[in-house]
Design a protein around this motif. Structure first.
Motif, PDB file in Angstrom:
ATOM      1  N   LYS A   1      -7.155  11.570  -2.876  1.00  0.00           N
ATOM      2  CA  LYS A   1      -7.191  10.427  -3.284  1.00  0.00           C
ATOM      3  C   LYS A   1      -7.129  10.437  -4.851  1.00  0.00           C
ATOM      4  CE  LYS A   1     -10.681   7.675  -2.306  1.00  0.00           C
ATOM      5  NZ  LYS A   1     -12.004   7.054  -2.032  1.00  0.00           N
ATOM      6  N   ALA A   2      -7.699  11.631  -5.446  1.00  0.00           N
ATOM      7  CA  ALA A   2      -7.791  11.875  -6.711  1.00  0.00           C
ATOM      8  C   ALA A   2      -6.339  12.752  -7.323  1.00  0.00           C
ATOM      9  CB  ALA A   2      -8.900  12.949  -7.252  1.00  0.00           C
ATOM     10  N   ALA A   3      -5.632  13.279  -6.269  1.00  0.00           N
ATOM     11  CA  ALA A   3      -4.504  13.892  -6.834  1.00  0.00           C
ATOM     12  C   ALA A   3      -3.356  13.035  -7.627  1.00  0.00           C
ATOM     13  CB  ALA A   3      -4.251  14.649  -5.718  1.00  0.00           C
ATOM     14  N   GLY A   4      -2.604  13.721  -8.225  1.00  0.00           N
ATOM     15  CA  GLY A   4      -1.619  12.937  -8.861  1.00  0.00           C
ATOM     16  C   GLY A   4      -0.631  12.699  -7.749  1.00  0.00           C
ATOM     17  N   ASP A   5       0.442  11.762  -8.031  1.00  0.00           N
ATOM     18  CA  ASP A   5       1.363  11.419  -7.209  1.00  0.00           C
ATOM     19  C   ASP A   5       2.380  12.868  -6.645  1.00  0.00           C
ATOM     20  OD1 ASP A   5       0.892   8.637  -7.084  1.00  0.00           O
ATOM     21  OD2 ASP A   5       2.378   8.394  -8.816  1.00  0.00           O
ATOM     22  N   GLU A   6       2.387  13.854  -7.876  1.00  0.00           N
ATOM     23  CA  GLU A   6       3.282  15.108  -7.281  1.00  0.00           C
ATOM     24  C   GLU A   6       2.352  15.885  -6.468  1.00  0.00           C
ATOM     25  OE1 GLU A   6       0.791  15.656 -10.771  1.00  0.00           O
ATOM     26  OE2 GLU A   6       2.355  13.964 -10.222  1.00  0.00           O
ATOM     27  N   ARG A   7       1.116  15.859  -6.392  1.00  0.00           N
ATOM     28  CA  ARG A   7       0.403  16.836  -5.772  1.00  0.00           C
ATOM     29  C   ARG A   7      -0.178  16.335  -4.357  1.00  0.00           C
ATOM     30  NH1 ARG A   7      -2.379  21.202  -4.776  1.00  0.00           N
ATOM     31  NH2 ARG A   7      -4.665  21.382  -5.004  1.00  0.00           N
ATOM     32  N   TRP A   8      -0.280  15.129  -4.129  1.00  0.00           N
ATOM     33  CA  TRP A   8      -1.167  14.815  -3.007  1.00  0.00           C
ATOM     34  C   TRP A   8      -0.636  15.278  -1.652  1.00  0.00           C
ATOM     35  CZ3 TRP A   8       0.011  11.318   1.258  1.00  0.00           C
ATOM     36  CH2 TRP A   8       1.171  10.794   0.995  1.00  0.00           C
ATOM     37  N   GLU A   9       0.927  15.024  -1.426  1.00  0.00           N
ATOM     38  CA  GLU A   9       1.632  15.298  -0.665  1.00  0.00           C
ATOM     39  C   GLU A   9       1.276  16.880  -0.117  1.00  0.00           C
ATOM     40  OE1 GLU A   9       5.620  14.126  -1.002  1.00  0.00           O
ATOM     41  OE2 GLU A   9       5.220  12.050  -0.857  1.00  0.00           O
ATOM     42  N   ALA A  10       1.066  17.690  -0.908  1.00  0.00           N
ATOM     43  CA  ALA A  10       0.923  19.296  -0.499  1.00  0.00           C
ATOM     44  C   ALA A  10      -0.489  19.107   0.003  1.00  0.00           C
ATOM     45  CB  ALA A  10       1.016  19.926  -1.838  1.00  0.00           C
ATOM     46  N   LEU A  11      -1.229  18.308  -0.233  1.00  0.00           N
ATOM     47  CA  LEU A  11      -2.572  18.690   0.212  1.00  0.00           C
ATOM     48  C   LEU A  11      -2.750  17.762   1.822  1.00  0.00           C
ATOM     49  CD1 LEU A  11      -4.540  17.153  -2.849  1.00  0.00           C
ATOM     50  CD2 LEU A  11      -4.375  19.626  -1.816  1.00  0.00           C
ATOM     51  N   VAL A  12      -1.701  16.901   2.034  1.00  0.00           N
ATOM     52  CA  VAL A  12      -1.745  16.570   3.485  1.00  0.00           C
ATOM     53  C   VAL A  12      -1.981  17.507   4.343  1.00  0.00           C
ATOM     54  CG1 VAL A  12      -0.240  15.135   4.883  1.00  0.00           C
ATOM     55  CG2 VAL A  12      -0.660  14.268   2.429  1.00  0.00           C
TER      56      VAL A  12
ATOM     57  N   SER B   1     -18.331  20.724   8.649  1.00  0.00           N
ATOM     58  CA  SER B   1     -16.822  20.405   8.863  1.00  0.00           C
ATOM     59  C   SER B   1     -16.588  18.973   8.464  1.00  0.00           C
ATOM     60  CB  SER B   1     -16.441  20.681  10.335  1.00  0.00           C
ATOM     61  OG  SER B   1     -16.555  22.238  10.578  1.00  0.00           O
ATOM     62  N   SER B   2     -17.315  18.071   8.845  1.00  0.00           N
ATOM     63  CA  SER B   2     -17.127  16.635   8.691  1.00  0.00           C
ATOM     64  C   SER B   2     -17.230  16.522   7.028  1.00  0.00           C
ATOM     65  CB  SER B   2     -18.343  15.844   9.250  1.00  0.00           C
ATOM     66  OG  SER B   2     -18.061  14.507   8.765  1.00  0.00           O
ATOM     67  N   LEU B   3     -18.044  17.006   6.321  1.00  0.00           N
ATOM     68  CA  LEU B   3     -18.132  16.918   4.907  1.00  0.00           C
ATOM     69  C   LEU B   3     -16.930  17.595   4.383  1.00  0.00           C
ATOM     70  CD1 LEU B   3     -19.792  16.319   2.464  1.00  0.00           C
ATOM     71  CD2 LEU B   3     -21.167  18.582   2.640  1.00  0.00           C
ATOM     72  N   ALA B   4     -16.358  18.641   4.879  1.00  0.00           N
ATOM     73  CA  ALA B   4     -15.094  19.242   4.247  1.00  0.00           C
ATOM     74  C   ALA B   4     -13.903  18.474   4.319  1.00  0.00           C
ATOM     75  CB  ALA B   4     -14.631  20.561   5.066  1.00  0.00           C
ATOM     76  N   VAL B   5     -13.978  17.694   5.367  1.00  0.00           N
ATOM     77  CA  VAL B   5     -12.927  16.456   5.591  1.00  0.00           C
ATOM     78  C   VAL B   5     -12.910  15.429   4.420  1.00  0.00           C
ATOM     79  CG1 VAL B   5     -11.863  14.803   7.147  1.00  0.00           C
ATOM     80  CG2 VAL B   5     -12.292  16.984   8.176  1.00  0.00           C
ATOM     81  N   LYS B   6     -14.119  14.981   4.464  1.00  0.00           N
ATOM     82  CA  LYS B   6     -14.697  14.118   3.408  1.00  0.00           C
ATOM     83  C   LYS B   6     -14.199  14.598   1.921  1.00  0.00           C
ATOM     84  CE  LYS B   6     -16.703  10.456   1.365  1.00  0.00           C
ATOM     85  NZ  LYS B   6     -15.922  10.365   0.311  1.00  0.00           N
ATOM     86  N   LYS B   7     -14.248  15.713   1.806  1.00  0.00           N
ATOM     87  CA  LYS B   7     -14.394  16.497   0.216  1.00  0.00           C
ATOM     88  C   LYS B   7     -12.702  16.394   0.146  1.00  0.00           C
ATOM     89  CE  LYS B   7     -18.271  18.883  -0.261  1.00  0.00           C
ATOM     90  NZ  LYS B   7     -19.070  20.135  -0.575  1.00  0.00           N
ATOM     91  N   LYS B   8     -11.904  16.844   1.333  1.00  0.00           N
ATOM     92  CA  LYS B   8     -10.298  16.657   1.231  1.00  0.00           C
ATOM     93  C   LYS B   8      -9.772  15.479   1.073  1.00  0.00           C
ATOM     94  CE  LYS B   8      -8.435  19.979   1.447  1.00  0.00           C
ATOM     95  NZ  LYS B   8      -7.985  20.767   0.377  1.00  0.00           N
TER      96      LYS B   8
ATOM     97  N   MET C   1       0.901  -1.029  -0.038  1.00  0.00           N
ATOM     98  CA  MET C   1      -0.020   0.180   0.132  1.00  0.00           C
ATOM     99  C   MET C   1       0.825   1.101  -0.013  1.00  0.00           C
ATOM    100  SD  MET C   1      -3.193   1.224   2.757  1.00  0.00           S
ATOM    101  CE  MET C   1      -4.131  -0.110   2.370  1.00  0.00           C
ATOM    102  N   SER C   2       0.434   2.211  -0.745  1.00  0.00           N
ATOM    103  CA  SER C   2       1.220   3.684  -0.884  1.00  0.00           C
ATOM    104  C   SER C   2       1.200   4.283   0.216  1.00  0.00           C
ATOM    105  CB  SER C   2       1.099   4.033  -2.184  1.00  0.00           C
ATOM    106  OG  SER C   2      -0.292   4.763  -2.109  1.00  0.00           O
ATOM    107  N   LYS C   3       2.000   5.290   0.221  1.00  0.00           N
ATOM    108  CA  LYS C   3       1.756   6.137   1.506  1.00  0.00           C
ATOM    109  C   LYS C   3       0.531   7.185   1.364  1.00  0.00           C
ATOM    110  CE  LYS C   3       5.202   9.036   3.173  1.00  0.00           C
ATOM    111  NZ  LYS C   3       6.489   9.928   3.164  1.00  0.00           N
ATOM    112  N   ARG C   4       0.192   7.440   0.155  1.00  0.00           N
ATOM    113  CA  ARG C   4      -0.999   8.279   0.143  1.00  0.00           C
ATOM    114  C   ARG C   4      -2.224   7.311   0.675  1.00  0.00           C
ATOM    115  NH1 ARG C   4      -2.819  10.430  -5.667  1.00  0.00           N
ATOM    116  NH2 ARG C   4      -1.891   8.501  -6.300  1.00  0.00           N
TER     117      ARG C   4
END
Length: 95
Positions: free
Chosen positions: A62-73, A50-57, A1-4
């Motif tokens: 999940k949808a972000a590319g490999d180069e972008r997901w870490e910035a969203l963390v 707020s719960s819905l905002a977390v779900k959207k994030k 399983m990947s880090k993401r």
């Protein structure tokens, strides 16, 4: 399983646990509506938003590319912590 994938699964587990607690809190507020009053309805709706905002994030990560997901963390962790803080504060007001 990947880090993401690991991060997403951990966030989803935390969100699921928080949603259960929110549902329990909502049941308590509804059961004692006269005691808590209508002011708590707005706070409960804010918790759900707020719960819905977390779900959207989570979905965004999940949808972000490999180069972008870490910035969203960082954003994901920040809104998750804000949800937990808001929940704990709201819960403390009901005692």
């Amino acid at each position: 399983m990947s880090k993401r994938d690991e991060f997403v699964e951990a966030m989803k587990r935390q969100l699921d646990e928080m949603n259960v607690q929110i549902d329990q809190l909502e049941a308590k507020v509804k059961a004692e509506q006269e005691k808590f009053g209508a002011q708590y309805d707005a706070q409960m709706e804010q918790l759900k938003a707020s719960s819905l905002a977390v779900k959207k994030k989570i979905d965004e990560i999940k949808a972000a590319g490999d180069e972008r997901w870490e910035a969203l963390v960082v954003e994901g962790e920040k809104i998750q912590k804000a949800l937990v803080h808001s929940f704990n504060y709201f819960k403390s007001q009901l005692k």
